[in-house]
Each structure stands twice: as C-alpha cells, then as structure tokens.
Design a protein around this motif. Structure first.
Motif, mmCIF file in Angstrom:
data_model
loop_
_atom_site.group_PDB
_atom_site.id
_atom_site.type_symbol
_atom_site.label_atom_id
_atom_site.label_comp_id
_atom_site.label_asym_id
_atom_site.label_seq_id
_atom_site.Cartn_x
_atom_site.Cartn_y
_atom_site.Cartn_z
ATOM 1 N N VAL A 37 0.838 -1.204 0.000
ATOM 2 C CA VAL A 37 0.000 0.000 0.000
ATOM 3 C C VAL A 37 0.874 1.256 0.000
ATOM 4 O O VAL A 37 0.608 2.216 -0.736
ATOM 5 C CB VAL A 37 -0.970 -0.012 1.206
ATOM 6 N N TYR A 41 0.965 3.977 -3.044
ATOM 7 C CA TYR A 41 0.701 5.374 -2.704
ATOM 8 C C TYR A 41 1.844 6.263 -3.184
ATOM 9 O O TYR A 41 1.624 7.326 -3.751
ATOM 10 C CB TYR A 41 0.502 5.509 -1.196
ATOM 11 N N THR A 42 3.072 5.814 -2.983
ATOM 12 C CA THR A 42 4.235 6.603 -3.390
ATOM 13 C C THR A 42 4.295 6.765 -4.895
ATOM 14 O O THR A 42 4.654 7.817 -5.400
ATOM 15 C CB THR A 42 5.530 5.941 -2.880
ATOM 16 N N TYR A 44 1.694 6.647 -7.089
ATOM 17 C CA TYR A 44 0.581 7.378 -7.675
ATOM 18 C C TYR A 44 0.356 8.769 -7.111
ATOM 19 O O TYR A 44 -0.407 9.543 -7.680
ATOM 20 C CB TYR A 44 -0.706 6.556 -7.563
ATOM 21 N N VAL A 45 0.984 9.126 -6.009
ATOM 22 C CA VAL A 45 0.872 10.497 -5.502
ATOM 23 C C VAL A 45 1.802 11.367 -6.348
ATOM 24 O O VAL A 45 2.948 11.034 -6.568
ATOM 25 C CB VAL A 45 1.257 10.567 -4.007
ATOM 26 N N SER A 49 7.021 12.705 -6.362
ATOM 27 C CA SER A 49 6.928 11.289 -6.651
ATOM 28 C C SER A 49 7.664 11.012 -7.949
ATOM 29 O O SER A 49 8.650 11.658 -8.266
ATOM 30 C CB SER A 49 5.454 10.892 -6.734
#
Length: 122
Positions: A37, A41-42, A44-45, A49
């Motif tokens: 997760v 998150y990393t 797609y943020v 990024s």
C-alpha cells in the motif's frame, strides 16, 4: 533443501502450536500488505513522486553538450566534462534521446532475452 523447509514448519508448529503458525502468517501478510500500500501510494501520488524524477531525467536528456560542459566546470574555469563519461545530454540510440524508454535497440534486445530466458526457467 526442500526437505528441510517442512521440518522447520513442523518444529515451529510443535513448539508454538498451530495458533502461533496462523498468527505469524497473518502478521507477515499484514506487513507485506502495508508495504504494498505504501509503495502504490508513493507511485501514484504526484507531489515529489515519480513525476519529479521523470521531469528531471527529461531535463537532463535535453541538455546540449555545451550545457553539460558548463555544468561540470570547476570554480577556476576548467571543465572536467568528458563526453560519454557522465549522464548528461541525450542517449544516442534511444527514442528522442530519453533515459526512460524501451523503444531502443538495447531495450528490445533486453526484452527478447528476458522472454526467451524465462521460457528456459519453466
């Protein structure tokens, strides 16, 4: 070695019981899930990024040889830039000189070798 792995599980279960085995399995699965997760998150943020890395590599590939030479210049004015020794400027055989492409001769060769090699492991 494949005979030793079940013995480790058998001894672990005998020492801690079946409950300890299931508990360890759930905890390890939860740790893997949390790591996945965080990784997703990393990726797609968009703030700080992969976009920042992509933009930086696109910028470096757009530099000319004189810009690269100026970047690798010491305070007294002498340049220690050698063409091909530093990752600056476009990559010769890649599409648009980009560092991030599989549309190149080397990328195609890597893909073919990888696919053929994976058939050999099956």
């Amino acid at each position: 070695a494949s005979f030793l792995i079940p013995w480790g599980v058998i001894l672990y279960t005998a020492a801690g019981g079946l409950k300890a085995t299931f508990l360890a399995s759930y905890i390890h699965t939860a740790i893997i899930f949390i790591v996945l997760v965080i990784s997703v998150y990393t990726v797609y943020v968009k703030n700080f990024s992969t976009d920042a890395i992509y933009d930086g590599l696109q910028l470096v590939s757009s530099y000319s040889e004189t810009q690269c030479s100026n970047m690798f210049r010491s305070s007294d004015g002498t340049s220690f830039y050698e063409k091909g020794a530093y990752s600056c400027g476009p990559v010769p055989d890649n599409r648009d000189g980009s560092y991030l492409t599989m549309l190149s001769g080397g990328g195609l060769q890597f893909g073919i070798i990888n696919i053929v090699g994976n058939f050999g492991t099956v």
